[in-house]
Design an enzyme around this catalytic site. Structure first.
Site, PDB file in Angstrom:
ATOM      1  CB  ALA A 268      84.849  34.721   8.126  1.00  0.00           C
TER       2      ALA A 268
ATOM      3  CE  LYS B 173      82.293  36.609   9.772  1.00  0.00           C
ATOM      4  NZ  LYS B 173      82.105  37.603  10.770  1.00  0.00           N
TER       5      LYS B 173
ATOM      6  CB  ALA C  24      86.729  32.196   3.398  1.00  0.00           C
TER       7      ALA C  24
ATOM      8  N   PRO D 212      88.445  40.944   2.060  1.00  0.00           N
ATOM      9  CG  PRO D 212      87.222  42.528   3.261  1.00  0.00           C
ATOM     10  CD  PRO D 212      87.088  41.511   2.169  1.00  0.00           C
TER      11      PRO D 212
ATOM     12  N   GLY E 279      89.358  41.856   7.883  1.00  0.00           N
ATOM     13  CA  GLY E 279      88.263  42.794   7.607  1.00  0.00           C
ATOM     14  C   GLY E 279      86.973  42.488   8.324  1.00  0.00           C
ATOM     15  N   GLY E 280      86.924  41.400   9.119  1.00  0.00           N
ATOM     16  CA  GLY E 280      85.679  41.040   9.804  1.00  0.00           C
ATOM     17  C   GLY E 280      84.725  40.275   8.909  1.00  0.00           C
TER      18      GLY E 280
ATOM     19  CG  ASP F 256      83.565  33.147  11.689  1.00  0.00           C
ATOM     20  OD1 ASP F 256      82.588  32.966  12.435  1.00  0.00           O
ATOM     21  OD2 ASP F 256      84.253  34.185  11.702  1.00  0.00           O
TER      22      ASP F 256
END
Ligand code: C5P
Length: 320
Positions: A122, A31, A126, A116, A119-120, A158
């Site tokens: 999510a 995301k 996921a 990643p 990595g920011g 998230d």
């Protein structure tokens, strides 16, 4: 009348025993937060947020295989940084489905990372979303989307968005979703950093910065939603906004160079993704994306770059 324990349909009414079931693979996107407004810290340790989520075509895949007991293996970039114990959100997701349905969490989870790690984007959420869908299918438990969403929101803020994908407005701690009507497809070059950032550490840094220098948020979710209706990357690039960006930059000052280099090399907008350190750079077209990715690779400001597009659907079973 059948009581469900015998008769011609009895076998189909029960979840299939694990040994008979075929593995199920679910693909799930990363995301972006096109807008992320962060409000005050709540009593439960989360911040009230208002965010415009968009799902991006960088994917993890999670396969749920029949097994005697719960285990997890992780492949792909950054796999070494993913926990193999109960801290793994996909493991927690399998346990949540099993607990709700009264089954044993007997599954081998195989995670292939394309998102990643830390990595920011999510990636952990996921994997949780994908594991919810995969275990439900493997065990034949037939949970509806609302039940999966509820389980998911207990695992991470998230996760509900990773289930739905597309574009959505997120409120609460990010888990309460309403759809956003947008048009068109957007093209991105994504810059990965050498090492990840911890989401709680970035939120804590934001609180620290705000205590020292209170600063109001300038952009709004409405500005982003309105740009999405125009289907114009230049308009969207102008209003991309993330309240966590200054906190991520404070912890990782070198990200400023990535943001600036992206714009200098032709991006119409560049932003730290969520809590970072991944940087998402918006371009006008796939061809501009190829050019920017090549130039950025040569500049040496990030570990690696990828091209991707948005929006894409959420967690889906791969067939065939
Ligand atoms: O929900 P999730 O487990 O992904 O959140 C990880 C951490 O990020 C939380 O424990 C909290 O420190 C921070 N967070 C927050 N406010 C949010 C979402 C996350 O402070 N809305």
């Amino acid at each position: 009348m059948s009581d469900g324990t015998n008769g011609p349909h009895a076998r189909r009414e029960r979840p299939r025993p694990a040994a008979e079931a075929a593995p199920v693979t679910v693909r799930v996107p990363a995301k972006l937060n096109l807008y992320l407004g962060v409000g005050p810290l709540r009593a439960d340790g989360y911040h009230e947020v208002s965010t415009v989520y968009q799902a991006l075509s960088l994917y993890d895949e999670v396969t749920a295989e029949p097994a005697e007991r719960l285990s997890v293996v992780v492949h792909g970039e950054g796999a070494a940084g993913v926990p193999r114990n109960n801290d793994n959100l996909a493991v927690q997701a399998a346990r949540a489905v099993a607990a709700l349905t009264g089954l044993k969490p007997a599954v081998r989870l195989v995670i292939r990372k394309g998102i990643p790690v830390a990595g920011g984007m999510a990636g952990g959420s996921a994997d949780a979303a994908a594991a919810l869908v995969a275990c439900d299918a493997l065990w034949g438990t037939g949970l509806d989307r609302e039940t999966l969403r509820r389980l998911g929101s207990g695992l991470g803020s998230d996760v509900p968005f990773a289930l739905t994908g597309g574009t959505a407005l997120g409120t609460g701690r990010g888990e309460q979703l309403s759809p956003v009507l947008g048009r068109g497809s957007y093209h991105w070059v994504v810059g990965f950093a050498e090492t990840g950032l911890s989401t709680p550490a970035v939120y804590a840094e934001l609180d620290r910065l705000r205590a020292a220098h209170p600063a109001p948020t300038s952009e709004t979710a409405e500005a982003v939603v309105s740009a999405l209706r125009q289907s114009d990357p230049v308009a969207l690039g102008r209003v991309l906004s993330n309240d966590l960006q200054d906190a991520a930059l404070s912890l990782r000052p070198q990200l400023r160079r990535v943001l600036d280099t992206g714009r200098e090399l032709g991006a119409v907008g560049s932003i730290v993704s969520g809590s970072g350190p991944t940087v998402a750079m918006l371009v006008r077209s796939p061809a501009d994306g190829v050019a920017l990715a090549a130039a950025l690779s040569g500049s040496g400001v990030c570990r690696s770059v990828r091209q991707a597009s948005s929006p894409v659907p959420g967690a889906r079973i791969l067939t065939g």
